[in-house]
Motif scaffolding. Structure first.
Motif, PDB file in Angstrom:
ATOM      1  N   GLY A   1       0.788  -1.224   0.000  1.00 26.06           N
ATOM      2  CA  GLY A   1       0.000   0.000   0.000  1.00 26.06           C
ATOM      3  C   GLY A   1       0.823   1.278   0.000  1.00 26.06           C
ATOM      4  N   VAL A   2       2.147   1.131  -0.137  1.00 22.49           N
ATOM      5  CA  VAL A   2       3.006   2.318  -0.185  1.00 22.49           C
ATOM      6  C   VAL A   2       2.896   2.990  -1.538  1.00 22.49           C
ATOM      7  N   PHE A   3       2.805   2.198  -2.562  1.00 23.94           N
ATOM      8  CA  PHE A   3       2.738   2.728  -3.926  1.00 23.94           C
ATOM      9  C   PHE A   3       1.318   2.653  -4.469  1.00 23.94           C
ATOM     10  N   ALA A   4       1.025   3.588  -5.336  1.00 21.88           N
ATOM     11  CA  ALA A   4      -0.292   3.619  -5.972  1.00 21.88           C
ATOM     12  C   ALA A   4      -0.405   2.480  -6.990  1.00 21.88           C
ATOM     13  N   GLU A   5      -1.588   2.377  -7.589  1.00 21.88           N
ATOM     14  CA  GLU A   5      -1.783   1.377  -8.632  1.00 21.88           C
ATOM     15  C   GLU A   5      -1.292   1.950  -9.970  1.00 21.88           C
ATOM     16  N   PHE A   6      -0.328   1.297 -10.538  1.00 23.94           N
ATOM     17  CA  PHE A   6       0.144   1.671 -11.885  1.00 23.94           C
ATOM     18  C   PHE A   6       0.699   0.406 -12.528  1.00 23.94           C
ATOM     19  N   ASP A   7       0.946   0.492 -13.795  1.00 27.24           N
ATOM     20  CA  ASP A   7       1.518  -0.662 -14.494  1.00 27.24           C
ATOM     21  C   ASP A   7       2.985  -0.787 -14.111  1.00 27.24           C
ATOM     22  N   VAL A   8       3.293  -1.821 -13.375  1.00 25.87           N
ATOM     23  CA  VAL A   8       4.637  -1.978 -12.816  1.00 25.87           C
ATOM     24  C   VAL A   8       5.691  -2.080 -13.918  1.00 25.87           C
TER      25      VAL A   8
END
Lengths: 181, 181, 181, 181
Positions: free
Chosen positions: D141-148
């Motif tokens: 939950g540290v990073f947002a949702e994006f295409d890794v």
DNA sequence: AATGAATGAGCGTTCATTCAT
DNA sequence: GATGAATGAACGCTCATTCAT
């Protein structure tokens, strides 16, 4: 944009440009491309059009240069009658041409050096006038006995090695000494 | 079929072929292709392999030719002490090289003419030895007063115009007269 | 059999063939021989005739490719006024060019990579337009405070790494997030 | 004069020289001749002897360079546990390698660019470690949702465009903003 | 483990000339 | 009288590789 001038004028423009390029860059580097660039012409095609081939162009350059140079020589030696004065005048005039007509002189040398079949013809042509004067001087008893052909060629060689008018005067002294003996 | 010889032998083979091609066809026509053909080598790559570039090859040719020519000159002038004899010997020996080592002599001239930076160096090298002898002759009172540099260069020019040993003898007569005055 | 067309048509034919060869095989493998083969020309001499040298050809390829690409970019961004829309449009358009004009895009990259003096000029040219837009967005308060030059270059780098239009959309999302912050 | 060292030492000497030549002159100019000159070896034959062909040599250079670079990365990221710190550390460390290991970094890029089959493999290898960290950060939950995958590749692209450590810090700021969202 | 020698293929460029109006 | 376009041949040089010890 097509510029039309007379055949003769165009030929003269090209031979003069060629003369300067040969003098500046040497015979081998005097390509159609360089001549065209120097003359500000539109394409090498203009050279091919006015001259049959490169040899034809070179002959035209040579004839024009010899004509110019010969005219000057004749003018400067006109009226000189004593043999020694003539000899000095010939040598100093020829050396002087290096300064007054450097392109013509250099072009003649370059062409002679690079068209081997031409060299002896040019040499004979150049040496002939001088040789006749030397022979006449011997008949008059002004000059010593020496091989006229060798002397004339050596004088011509010496002139080709000259690079200043001071040098030309020394050369004249030298050959007067050798001829008067 | 790959033929392998030593580096030195191959270099010598190439420089000798190059010398002959330069003498026969002139500097400008002495391409790798012609040299290779003349030497009977397999490909021009052999030249590129043994010489850094064309200039490197030409320097090798020049050094070899000068070495050969100089060796002969030294041998023939060894033991000659009188100034006049030296002068005659110098001129006749140089002219004689035209017959005994025509390729070397012509190659040296071609290279000097076509590598402009080299010409003055070679000229000085050639004229230096002669100029020293002339100066010494003047000190001894054997030779008249004249510009040594002009005389040496004129002698060199005269030699370059020679084409036979008879001519060489006449040339020697001529310059002895000019020097002894 | 000699086929003659106009200068302009021939130059275009050659630059287009060169563009394709560069894109397919890379700058270094784009030899005259390959280009001529690809274009179905008679000899490499045709290239030398129409272009001064290889650099001249490459510049012609580059100018044509940039012209095409720029024209498309301008058309697609025309009328877009909001900053975020512009940013998305810029990124997606650039990525889209990979599909619509792959040869031009690849050729530009290849040439920029292989002519080192050119790379910074091209980079500035490319980044300049984007940087101005980002600065304006910051002034308007739409974008957060960040180093405009770094952002612009990073966007450009990101675009260069893209390989599909889906990727382009993700990229736009990413950079909008980074800019709006 | 034949110098004998161990196989491994010789290979290392050659790969290091090759690395430096590639970094300095680019992949295409890194010929056997230049490498041999740079390393002070006797002939290109030494390279052919120790490496099957040029591709083999390039693989050796690549493996060595990646090994060096990876070792440094691992050391600098060891013990960093928080995701944001890891991201900043990753970017700044990679950019820092440009200063500490310029030859290795440049060589890797040059080889990747010039051996097209290799580029995707290298990219995956490079991106893999980063992508795993980003995924983990999203799970936490540290990073947002994006295409890794897109993010990781964009970060890598951005790093490749960096040219100073200041730039690296700006880059870290930028991508932290984009990831944390 | 190393070396010396040789190689065919390819490169971009320049040359004077010719084809076709 | 002048042009635009095209051309084959040759040039020196560089490439990675192979032959033969």
């Amino acid at each position: 944009m097509q510029v039309t001038v007379t055949e003769a004028a165009r030929r003269k423009q090209i031979t003069e440009a060629a003369t300067e390029v040969i003098a500046a860059d040497g015979y081998q580097r005097a390509s159609y491309a360089r001549i065209v660039e120097h003359a500000g012409l539109s394409s090498t095609r203009l050279i091919s059009y006015h001259f049959r081939d490169k040899n034809d162009l070179m002959m035209a350059v040579l004839i024009a240069a010899i004509g110019t140079v010969d005219e000057r020589m004749t003018a400067r030696l006109d009226g000189v009658t004593d043999r020694v004065g003539m000899l000095r005048g010939y040598i100093e005039s020829q050396v002087g041409l290096l300064r007054t007509h450097p392109a013509q002189v250099k072009a003649i040398r370059e062409i002679a050096q690079n068209l081997p079949d031409l060299a002896p013809v040019l040499a004979d042509f150049r040496v002939g006038r001088l040789a006749r004067q030397l022979t006449q001087g011997q008949r008059e008893g002004v000059f010593a006995e020496f091989d006229v052909r060798v002397m004339a060629r050596t004088i011509a060689s010496g002139i080709d090695g000259a690079d200043s008018e001071d040098y030309g005067r020394e050369l004249a002294d030298l050959f007067i000494r050798a001829c008067v003996g």
